[in-house]
Motif scaffolding. Structure first.
Motif, short mmCIF file in Angstrom:
data_model
loop_
_atom_site.label_atom_id
_atom_site.label_comp_id
_atom_site.label_asym_id
_atom_site.label_seq_id
_atom_site.Cartn_x
_atom_site.Cartn_y
_atom_site.Cartn_z
N ASN A 138 0.73 -1.54 0.04
CA ASN A 138 0.18 0.11 0.08
C ASN A 138 1.40 1.38 -0.31
OD1 ASN A 138 0.63 0.41 2.63
ND2 ASN A 138 -0.38 -0.48 3.43
N ASN A 139 0.42 2.53 0.18
CA ASN A 139 1.19 3.50 -0.08
C ASN A 139 2.08 4.36 1.13
OD1 ASN A 139 0.97 4.05 -2.59
ND2 ASN A 139 -1.15 4.49 -2.52
N VAL A 140 1.69 3.77 2.83
CA VAL A 140 1.47 4.39 3.85
C VAL A 140 3.85 4.29 3.52
CG1 VAL A 140 1.53 3.43 6.22
CG2 VAL A 140 -0.38 3.30 4.48
N GLY A 141 3.60 3.97 3.75
CA GLY A 141 5.66 3.88 3.51
C GLY A 141 6.27 4.65 2.48
N VAL A 142 5.57 4.91 1.54
CA VAL A 142 6.53 5.19 0.44
C VAL A 142 5.62 7.24 0.94
CG1 VAL A 142 3.76 5.32 -1.41
CG2 VAL A 142 6.67 6.29 -1.91
N ASP A 143 4.72 7.50 1.22
CA ASP A 143 4.02 8.62 1.78
C ASP A 143 4.42 9.17 3.34
OD1 ASP A 143 1.81 8.25 -0.25
OD2 ASP A 143 0.10 7.49 0.39
N THR A 144 4.69 8.58 3.67
CA THR A 144 4.88 8.20 5.17
C THR A 144 6.47 9.23 4.89
OG1 THR A 144 3.62 7.20 6.24
CG2 THR A 144 5.98 7.57 7.47
N LEU A 145 6.91 7.85 4.00
CA LEU A 145 8.41 8.84 4.26
C LEU A 145 9.33 9.83 3.52
CD1 LEU A 145 9.95 4.93 4.43
CD2 LEU A 145 10.18 6.44 5.98
N ALA A 146 7.79 9.64 1.75
CA ALA A 146 8.41 10.63 0.99
C ALA A 146 8.65 12.08 2.08
CB ALA A 146 7.65 11.01 0.18
N HIS A 147 7.07 12.58 3.17
CA HIS A 147 7.32 13.66 3.58
C HIS A 147 8.52 13.93 4.64
CE1 HIS A 147 3.29 14.00 1.54
NE2 HIS A 147 3.61 14.74 2.02
N LEU A 148 8.90 12.77 5.32
CA LEU A 148 9.88 12.79 5.79
C LEU A 148 11.35 12.86 5.72
CD1 LEU A 148 10.31 11.96 9.59
CD2 LEU A 148 11.42 9.41 8.65
N VAL A 149 11.37 12.36 4.50
CA VAL A 149 12.90 12.78 3.33
C VAL A 149 12.60 14.55 2.95
CG1 VAL A 149 12.05 12.28 0.92
CG2 VAL A 149 14.14 11.54 2.25
N MET A 150 11.36 15.30 2.61
CA MET A 150 11.01 16.37 2.44
C MET A 150 12.68 17.24 4.02
SD MET A 150 9.06 17.18 -0.16
CE MET A 150 7.36 16.82 0.88
N GLU A 151 11.62 16.41 4.97
CA GLU A 151 11.99 17.33 6.13
C GLU A 151 13.41 16.96 6.51
OE1 GLU A 151 9.70 15.96 9.02
OE2 GLU A 151 7.66 16.74 8.86
N ILE A 152 13.99 16.33 6.23
CA ILE A 152 15.04 16.39 6.60
C ILE A 152 16.23 17.09 6.00
CG2 ILE A 152 16.84 14.01 6.72
CD1 ILE A 152 14.98 12.51 7.38
N TYR A 153 16.01 17.30 4.83
CA TYR A 153 16.43 17.23 3.25
C TYR A 153 16.37 19.20 3.59
CZ TYR A 153 19.83 13.28 1.83
OH TYR A 153 20.92 12.00 1.97
N GLY A 154 15.13 19.38 4.13
CA GLY A 154 14.79 21.06 4.06
C GLY A 154 14.39 21.22 2.04
N GLU A 155 14.13 20.13 1.47
CA GLU A 155 14.03 20.95 0.32
C GLU A 155 12.62 19.95 0.00
OE1 GLU A 155 16.75 20.62 -3.24
OE2 GLU A 155 18.30 19.65 -1.23
N THR A 156 12.84 19.97 -1.65
CA THR A 156 11.13 18.94 -1.80
C THR A 156 11.93 17.58 -2.33
OG1 THR A 156 11.49 19.99 -4.19
CG2 THR A 156 9.32 20.39 -2.38
N ILE A 157 11.63 16.69 -2.48
CA ILE A 157 11.53 15.39 -3.60
C ILE A 157 12.19 15.92 -5.43
CG2 ILE A 157 11.28 13.41 -4.52
CD1 ILE A 157 9.79 13.01 -2.10
#
Length: 336
Positions: A138-157
């Motif tokens: 399902n999309n839970v993993g990608v949705d959660t990690l996508a927002h998490l990694v943007m917070e970490i790098y401070g920029e969009t995917i």
């Protein structure tokens, strides 16, 4: 040798791809296959939609790649692992500002490999099984990690990938689209319904509006096959690609369940519920989307095989895995 391969691929795959397009009622399709970094087969058929006067599918046509976008997000997550900003086996709660109880016991590894055990309800998430003990797509993993990694790098995917990869390679047919363009292939739910545009107002990389041409989709696969190297330039650190395309699934999972890297399906041994065919050698990996786009990478044969469709729920029904496996098996058969 290349000419024999091309002949074999044409004979095996073009009729198959066209037959599937008819069976699924897809308005358009494409096939693009590379061997050792060179194009050996390029085939386009159908139209951007069923509408009268619709544009023919051509080399510049860009398909919505749906969940195959996970391979792009997965690469960014592999960067975060490489940079030491994420740890595969640390709890997701360690990185969350607001700690939703449903993520209790869930690690980064679980989210990356569909083993997190979190289901999607109509209004909320719920625990489906103990993390690491089963597999559910399902999309839970990608949705959660996508927002998490943007917070970490401070920029969009999208901006991260644009600067570090797409601009470096002068790619102009890969992007998250917010506005109509003549090059975009429509998404078909039914030939009797108005086609979907696949566009979204957000272009940050979290949404399902990534459009890619068949050739740049194949080059994306080739970039992984070449471990991030293009000619004499190391565009991506080799270890980043290794993290994305080798098995990261927790040990001890049932034998019939798929194994994943950073969302890629990775072949080790044939597995009943995997989408990769039994004939495909170990070390190969694949990603696909609900509208039919697929990249199959076979390092043993130095092959990247891409097919494109624009019909939602290709291979619908109980036998969908049969058709997915058949595609990859046919590629292998043509190479051997």
């Amino acid at each position: 040798m290349i000419s024999n391969l091309k002949t074999n691929l044409e004979a095996s795959l073009i009729p198959w791809v066209e037959d599937i397009a008819l069976k699924n009622d897809s308005s358009g399709h494409a096939l693009y296959i590379m061997k050792e970094g060179k194009t050996v087969l390029e085939h386009y058929g159908g139209y951007h939609s069923f509408k009268s006067g619709a544009q023919k599918v051509n080399p510049a046509s860009r398909f919505n790649i749906a969940s195959a976008r996970k391979s792009y997000i997965g690469l960014l997550l592999a960067y975060a692992l490489y940079d030491g900003l994420l740890n595969l086996d640390r709890p997701v709660h360690d990185y969350m500002k607001e700690k939703d109880p449903v993520f209790s016991g869930v690690s980064i590894r679980h989210l990356l490999t569909h083993t997190h055990g979190i289901g999607e309800g109509s209004k909320s998430l719920y625990t489906e099984f103990t993390p690491g003990e089963n597999w559910s797509y399902n999309n839970v993993g990608v949705d959660t990690l996508a927002h998490l990694v943007m917070e970490i790098y401070g920029e969009t995917i999208s901006s991260f990938l644009q600067k570090r990869i797409f601009n470096q390679l002068n790619w102009a047919e890969t992007s998250w689209m917010t506005e109509p363009s003549p090059t975009l292939v429509k998404i078909i739910s039914s030939r009797y319904e108005k086609p979907l545009t696949g566009l979204h107002t957000d272009s940050d990389g979290t949404q399902k509006n990534l459009f890619v041409s068949a050739r740049e989709f194949a080059w994306w696969g080739q970039l992984h096959l070449d471990r991030g190297r293009v000619r004499n330039r190391q565009i991506i650190p080799e270890e980043v690609v290794n993290l994305a395309t080798t098995i990261q699934t927790p040990r001890g999972l049932q034998n019939d369940l798929p194994r994943n890297g950073a969302f890629w399906y990775v072949q080790d041994i044939p597995r009943i519920k995997s989408e990769i065919g039994d004939a495909v050698p170990a070390g190969s990996y694949q990603i696909l989307g609900v509208t039919g786009p697929t990249i199959l990478v076979i390092p043993k044969y130095q092959i990247v095989a891409v097919k494109m469709y624009n019909k939602r729920y290709n291979y619908g029904g109980a036998n969908y895995l049969h058709f997915l496996k058949e595609y990859s098996n046919r590629v292998v058969d043509a190479c051997t």
